[in-house]
Design a protein around this motif. Sequence first.
Motif, mmCIF file in Angstrom:
data_model
loop_
_atom_site.group_PDB
_atom_site.id
_atom_site.type_symbol
_atom_site.label_atom_id
_atom_site.label_comp_id
_atom_site.label_asym_id
_atom_site.label_seq_id
_atom_site.Cartn_x
_atom_site.Cartn_y
_atom_site.Cartn_z
ATOM 1 N N VAL A 47 0.824 -1.209 0.000
ATOM 2 C CA VAL A 47 0.000 0.000 0.000
ATOM 3 C C VAL A 47 0.855 1.255 0.000
ATOM 4 N N PHE A 48 1.842 1.312 0.870
ATOM 5 C CA PHE A 48 2.722 2.478 0.963
ATOM 6 C C PHE A 48 3.410 2.766 -0.363
ATOM 7 N N GLU A 49 4.012 1.745 -0.953
ATOM 8 C CA GLU A 49 4.722 1.943 -2.216
ATOM 9 C C GLU A 49 3.755 2.313 -3.339
ATOM 10 N N ALA A 50 2.580 1.709 -3.342
ATOM 11 C CA ALA A 50 1.606 2.020 -4.390
ATOM 12 C C ALA A 50 1.142 3.468 -4.301
ATOM 13 N N ILE A 51 1.011 3.991 -3.094
ATOM 14 C CA ILE A 51 0.552 5.375 -2.936
ATOM 15 C C ILE A 51 1.615 6.360 -3.403
ATOM 16 N N ILE A 52 2.846 6.207 -2.895
ATOM 17 C CA ILE A 52 3.851 7.220 -3.230
ATOM 18 C C ILE A 52 4.340 7.095 -4.667
ATOM 19 N N ARG A 53 4.329 5.887 -5.224
ATOM 20 C CA ARG A 53 4.860 5.677 -6.567
ATOM 21 C C ARG A 53 3.775 5.781 -7.641
ATOM 22 N N VAL A 54 2.694 5.050 -7.455
ATOM 23 C CA VAL A 54 1.697 4.940 -8.524
ATOM 24 C C VAL A 54 0.654 6.046 -8.419
ATOM 25 N N VAL A 55 0.024 6.176 -7.247
ATOM 26 C CA VAL A 55 -0.955 7.258 -7.088
ATOM 27 C C VAL A 55 -0.274 8.606 -7.310
ATOM 28 N N GLY A 56 0.870 8.811 -6.653
ATOM 29 C CA GLY A 56 1.578 10.081 -6.820
ATOM 30 C C GLY A 56 2.069 10.301 -8.233
ATOM 31 N N GLY A 57 2.571 9.247 -8.873
ATOM 32 C CA GLY A 57 3.077 9.388 -10.234
ATOM 33 C C GLY A 57 1.983 9.730 -11.227
ATOM 34 N N LEU A 58 0.844 9.084 -11.094
ATOM 35 C CA LEU A 58 -0.267 9.376 -12.001
ATOM 36 C C LEU A 58 -0.849 10.757 -11.735
ATOM 37 N N LEU A 59 -0.902 11.152 -10.466
ATOM 38 C CA LEU A 59 -1.359 12.510 -10.154
ATOM 39 C C LEU A 59 -0.457 13.558 -10.791
ATOM 40 N N ALA A 60 0.860 13.388 -10.611
ATOM 41 C CA ALA A 60 1.793 14.348 -11.197
ATOM 42 C C ALA A 60 1.701 14.318 -12.719
ATOM 43 N N GLY A 61 1.504 13.126 -13.285
ATOM 44 C CA GLY A 61 1.334 13.031 -14.727
ATOM 45 C C GLY A 61 0.094 13.760 -15.204
ATOM 46 N N TYR A 62 -0.978 13.644 -14.444
ATOM 47 C CA TYR A 62 -2.199 14.380 -14.786
ATOM 48 C C TYR A 62 -1.968 15.890 -14.704
ATOM 49 N N LEU A 63 -1.318 16.346 -13.646
ATOM 50 C CA LEU A 63 -1.052 17.776 -13.499
ATOM 51 C C LEU A 63 -0.160 18.287 -14.628
ATOM 52 N N ALA A 64 0.732 17.439 -15.122
ATOM 53 C CA ALA A 64 1.637 17.841 -16.198
ATOM 54 C C ALA A 64 0.949 17.867 -17.551
ATOM 55 N N THR A 65 0.063 16.908 -17.799
ATOM 56 C CA THR A 65 -0.482 16.725 -19.152
ATOM 57 C C THR A 65 -1.947 17.080 -19.292
ATOM 58 N N GLY A 66 -2.680 17.084 -18.180
ATOM 59 C CA GLY A 66 -4.123 17.287 -18.261
ATOM 60 C C GLY A 66 -4.878 16.087 -18.786
ATOM 61 N N SER A 67 -4.225 14.937 -18.888
ATOM 62 C CA SER A 67 -4.868 13.735 -19.412
ATOM 63 C C SER A 67 -5.866 13.183 -18.397
#
Length: 469
Positions: free
Chosen positions: A124-144
């Motif tokens: 859970v910890f790794e999924a939150i900081i890596r995957v949830v956080g990575g996709l959030l930052a990707g959304y903020l960067a691209t608007g996808s």
Amino acid sequence: MLAALGLAGGLSLTGGPGGILRATAATRADVAGSMPSASAAAEEIKTEFLHAWNGYKQFAWGHDEVHPLSGTYSEFFVPGQPIGLSIIEALDTLYVMELDQELAAGVQWIEGNLSFDIDGDFHVFEAIIRVVGGLLAGYLATGSHSLLALTVDITDRLMPAFAKSPTGMPYQYVNLRTGEVSGNTPPLAEIGTNILEFGLLSRLTGDRKYYDAAKTAYRAAIAKRSSINLMATSLNVETGQWADTTDQAPNPPSDSFYEYLWGGWALLGDRQCRDWFVMLNDALTTYASETYDGNVWYKQVDFQTGALVGRNQSELASFYAEVLGHAGDLPLGAAYYRSWTAVLDKFPVLPEEIDYTTITATSKGNQFRPEYANASFDLYFQTMDPYYASTAYQYFQGMKANARTANGYTVLDDVTTTPMQQGDLFPAYGFAENFKYLYLIFGGSPRFNSKNFYLSTEGKILRGLLPAR
């Protein structure tokens, strides 16, 4: 059209934007004397990032992590179930480095291939900081919006870890398909490192359940502090009882529990998180911090009495220097950073752990750790002191000289030998953290607001991305 930010916030220069970085008196002369121009340093760092990225693309595209020496790959969460973790981790780094074709290819892979309908246990910890956080930052960067939808999907699949817990503190693992949970005694970092990602997702979706789950977990853990406001290390999420009696902070596995308390205030404006951080950090300063042979360190202490337990230090704790600076104790943060720089002067690549009474390595490898560079990055922008840029470049040169391979970068098994013994793994977080911190110090990215930013513990830019021009 956005104007370029020049030299990432104003390093002292001679000769304008292409000039040579000039060190203040605090900067070590041997480092300053070899410094290139800021623009040249940024290009060098970007080139090395691409060297690592191209190795991943060649041998592991679509898989989680690359093994550059053997030209193979592995999956991080569940064997045989790739989620393209390195791609997810790299999204906002590709954006701020203006590597738009690479970013588009990554988003295309995610949109065409990524599914979280996986019958397997995710940490859970790794999924939150890596995957949830990575996709959030990707959304903020691209608007996808597909990236945001995937963020919601995986977060909802992780929520049983919180919802099924009698205390609200999360279990360590959850099966993404069935919602079955396991692992009832996580360390503090795994309990509290979620409020940034969950709070931001609640803001973006209008659904408070994510933020509320994070606050509930924090509240339950902090209620277990001792009478002197110290915390032990691991809690049983079913009984609410401590599994040990040692306060390890800011070392792992407690580290980011404290980081995210401050972040809850800095990113989300949560005053209770700020007050909790101040309370716990004051206790750490009183009972755990000490000056030993002229360097500031954090000893391990009994959480009920403050009595000495040990004097080891993990490289993963070096980030805490910048948290102290953010929280208003810059002198202590700067002193702690100088302590780690003294270790860097002895070991060109920092060992995983040291005995700080002798500055000897007690764990001799280095897993391509980014925490020292994280501290360099934040303290540089807090102070604009070139000392932090020059020591960051020193860190970069040590990694380049020892962790570089023909097909990318790799972890090191022993940093005390000459030559250093290389392993065979490039952790996905290397695409999210090390190169990004270094590049932003020198690069002046027109897509990064160096005056108003906040990054997660995994280096995801959750505030501070600017539109592409």
